[in-house]
Design a protein around this motif. Structure first.
Motif, PDB file in Angstrom:
ATOM      1  N   LEU A 302       0.924  -1.269  -0.077  1.00  0.00           N
ATOM      2  CA  LEU A 302       0.027  -0.040   0.090  1.00  0.00           C
ATOM      3  C   LEU A 302       0.926   1.499   0.183  1.00  0.00           C
ATOM      4  O   LEU A 302       0.561   2.033  -0.569  1.00  0.00           O
ATOM      5  CB  LEU A 302      -1.009  -0.002   1.224  1.00  0.00           C
ATOM      6  CG  LEU A 302      -1.895   1.233   1.250  1.00  0.00           C
ATOM      7  CD1 LEU A 302      -2.700   1.137   0.175  1.00  0.00           C
ATOM      8  CD2 LEU A 302      -2.765   1.230   2.737  1.00  0.00           C
ATOM      9  N   THR A 303       1.771   1.279   0.868  1.00  0.00           N
ATOM     10  CA  THR A 303       2.746   2.414   1.012  1.00  0.00           C
ATOM     11  C   THR A 303       3.609   2.721  -0.299  1.00  0.00           C
ATOM     12  O   THR A 303       3.396   3.980  -0.913  1.00  0.00           O
ATOM     13  CB  THR A 303       3.867   2.219   2.053  1.00  0.00           C
ATOM     14  OG1 THR A 303       3.209   1.988   3.353  1.00  0.00           O
ATOM     15  CG2 THR A 303       4.784   3.468   2.194  1.00  0.00           C
ATOM     16  N   LEU A 306       1.066   3.991  -2.989  1.00  0.00           N
ATOM     17  CA  LEU A 306       0.681   5.466  -2.713  1.00  0.00           C
ATOM     18  C   LEU A 306       1.618   6.287  -3.343  1.00  0.00           C
ATOM     19  O   LEU A 306       1.521   7.370  -3.906  1.00  0.00           O
ATOM     20  CB  LEU A 306       0.135   5.537  -1.295  1.00  0.00           C
ATOM     21  CG  LEU A 306      -0.849   5.151  -0.656  1.00  0.00           C
ATOM     22  CD1 LEU A 306      -1.188   5.058   0.906  1.00  0.00           C
ATOM     23  CD2 LEU A 306      -2.142   5.770  -1.344  1.00  0.00           C
ATOM     24  N   LEU A 309       1.461   6.097  -7.115  1.00  0.00           N
ATOM     25  CA  LEU A 309       0.474   7.044  -7.212  1.00  0.00           C
ATOM     26  C   LEU A 309       0.720   8.539  -7.274  1.00  0.00           C
ATOM     27  O   LEU A 309       0.130   9.331  -8.288  1.00  0.00           O
ATOM     28  CB  LEU A 309      -0.772   6.657  -6.516  1.00  0.00           C
ATOM     29  CG  LEU A 309      -2.134   7.313  -6.768  1.00  0.00           C
ATOM     30  CD1 LEU A 309      -2.405   6.859  -8.279  1.00  0.00           C
ATOM     31  CD2 LEU A 309      -3.232   6.990  -5.847  1.00  0.00           C
ATOM     32  N   ALA A 310       1.400   8.888  -6.215  1.00  0.00           N
ATOM     33  CA  ALA A 310       1.869  10.387  -6.090  1.00  0.00           C
ATOM     34  C   ALA A 310       2.664  11.079  -7.135  1.00  0.00           C
ATOM     35  O   ALA A 310       2.505  11.954  -7.730  1.00  0.00           O
ATOM     36  CB  ALA A 310       2.285  10.570  -4.760  1.00  0.00           C
ATOM     37  N   TRP A 313       0.455  11.105 -10.276  1.00  0.00           N
ATOM     38  CA  TRP A 313      -0.547  12.062 -10.188  1.00  0.00           C
ATOM     39  C   TRP A 313      -0.090  13.453 -10.012  1.00  0.00           C
ATOM     40  O   TRP A 313      -0.543  14.601 -10.724  1.00  0.00           O
ATOM     41  CB  TRP A 313      -1.417  12.158  -8.775  1.00  0.00           C
ATOM     42  CG  TRP A 313      -2.714  12.971  -9.059  1.00  0.00           C
ATOM     43  CD1 TRP A 313      -2.846  14.237  -8.359  1.00  0.00           C
ATOM     44  CD2 TRP A 313      -4.132  12.706  -9.571  1.00  0.00           C
ATOM     45  NE1 TRP A 313      -4.229  14.663  -8.825  1.00  0.00           N
ATOM     46  CE2 TRP A 313      -4.841  13.640  -9.305  1.00  0.00           C
ATOM     47  CE3 TRP A 313      -4.410  11.270 -10.125  1.00  0.00           C
ATOM     48  CZ2 TRP A 313      -6.207  13.643  -9.862  1.00  0.00           C
ATOM     49  CZ3 TRP A 313      -5.481  11.271 -10.723  1.00  0.00           C
ATOM     50  CH2 TRP A 313      -6.435  12.438 -10.429  1.00  0.00           C
TER      51      TRP A 313
END
Length: 344
Positions: A302-303, A306, A309-310, A313
């Motif tokens: 998950l880390t 994320l 994804l950052a 994004w």
């Protein structure tokens, strides 16, 4: 032990430069308090401020050592390679953010009246840093040493924005802050994932060890590819946006040649970043015992997801969701960070 001794000796030498520089600054201004130095320097302009210039130059030498700029970069690869991967990640990302934050405050506020003194010096340092850092990254076989060498190149990118501050002002300073965030995410993701792969004493940190890695661990290979793409400055990643703002700021400030050098260094970086991606996806798996690589579990996937994804994004911004915070939000935040440097 060799790496720790090397950093101890060279770090002590850099500390001596800082202390001696602070003594010269105090002799010229009568204070070393941030904020007060700028006010006193303003009152002395037009007079002899050679002591302050000498002291500030020595402090800048310490700054160049801490961020691994040429000619103070020789410790970087050995120390990063001799450290554990989490420590290397901290030195490559968090440490650099802190140092740049301090030097921005010092140069924009306290040494602003004499900042133009070092423009020529910085231009030489930038070109040498980009050239030498790119050469070191190309010849490395260890992935960890390659990331250490590439951190020298990223220092060169940041210094391009740093030298543009005198002419581009807010946009150049905010591009430094934005790029620091971009590099922090990319470096932490890359070092963190490689640290996880190399866990349990099954160290796999060379290029050849990653042959066919995507066929066995596709999720980890995909995340590692995202981090490499961002470090290389490929569009749709936060690394591309950071380099775009740095290079455009340099052109606006009249340093087109430095922007061209930065673009050339970016093209060169495609080789050593994409080499890893090519080995993971386009080659069969090596003979290593891949089952020894621990599967992602707990909050680790998950880390890592994320962070990836950052990074994506930060590159695409609010393209898909109009009112979701994106690139513009990050740039505005960087500008606010820039303005906070002037708070007394």
């Amino acid at each position: 032990m060799e790496a720790s001794f090397q950093y101890l000796v060279l770090g002590s030498l850099a500390g001596i430069f800082f202390l001696l520089g602070s003594a010269f600054v105090y002799a010229g201004l009568g204070t070393t308090i941030l904020g007060e130095m700028g006010n006193r320097l303003d009152t002395l302009m037009g007079k002899d401020v050679s002591l302050v210039i000498i002291g500030a130059t020595l402090i800048l030498a310490t700054f160049l050592f801490k961020i691994s700029a040429f000619p103070f970069q020789n410790w970087t690869i050995d120390v990063y390679d001799g450290s554990s991967l989490p420590v290397s990640a901290f030195m490559a990302a968090t440490f650099k953010v802190a140092i740049f934050g301090f030097i921005l405050r010092l140069m924009l506020v306290d040494f602003d009246p004499i900042r133009d003194t070092w423009d020529t010096l910085f231009i030489v340092v930038i070109i040498a840093t980009l050239l030498y850092g790119s050469f070191l990254a190309i010849i490395q076989k260890s992935l960890k040493r390659m990331l250490a060498a590439s951190s020298i190149v990223h220092t060169g990118y940041l210094l391009i924005a740093f030298v543009s501050i005198g002419y581009a002002g807010e946009s150049a300073a905010s591009s430094i802050i934005y790029y620091l965030v971009a590099y922090f995410l990319s470096a932490m993701g890359a070092f963190g994932l490689i640290s996880y792969i190399a866990a349990d004493e099954h160290v796999r940190v060379t290029y050849e060890d990653f042959r066919g890695f995507a066929h066995v661990h596709p999720y980890m290979a995909a995340m590692l590819s995202v981090f490499m793409l961002s470090l290389a400055g490929i569009p749709s990643t936060i690394g591309f946006v950071g380099k775009f703002y740095i290079f455009t700021g340099a052109i606006e400030a009249g340093y087109t040649f430095l922007a061209v050098c930065g673009v050339v260094a970016t093209f060169v970086s495609v080789y050593y970043y994409f080499k890893l991606i090519a080995l993971m996806y386009f080659y069969p798996a090596c003979d290593s015992d891949w089952k020894d690589v621990p599967s992602l579990k707990g909050i680790t996937p998950l880390t890592i997801g994320l962070i990836a994804l950052a990074i994506i994004w930060g590159g695409i911004g609010n393209t898909f969701i109009a009112y979701f915070p994106g690139v513009d939000f990050l740039i505005d935040t960087a500008r606010l960070s820039y303005m906070s440097l002037f708070i007394k």
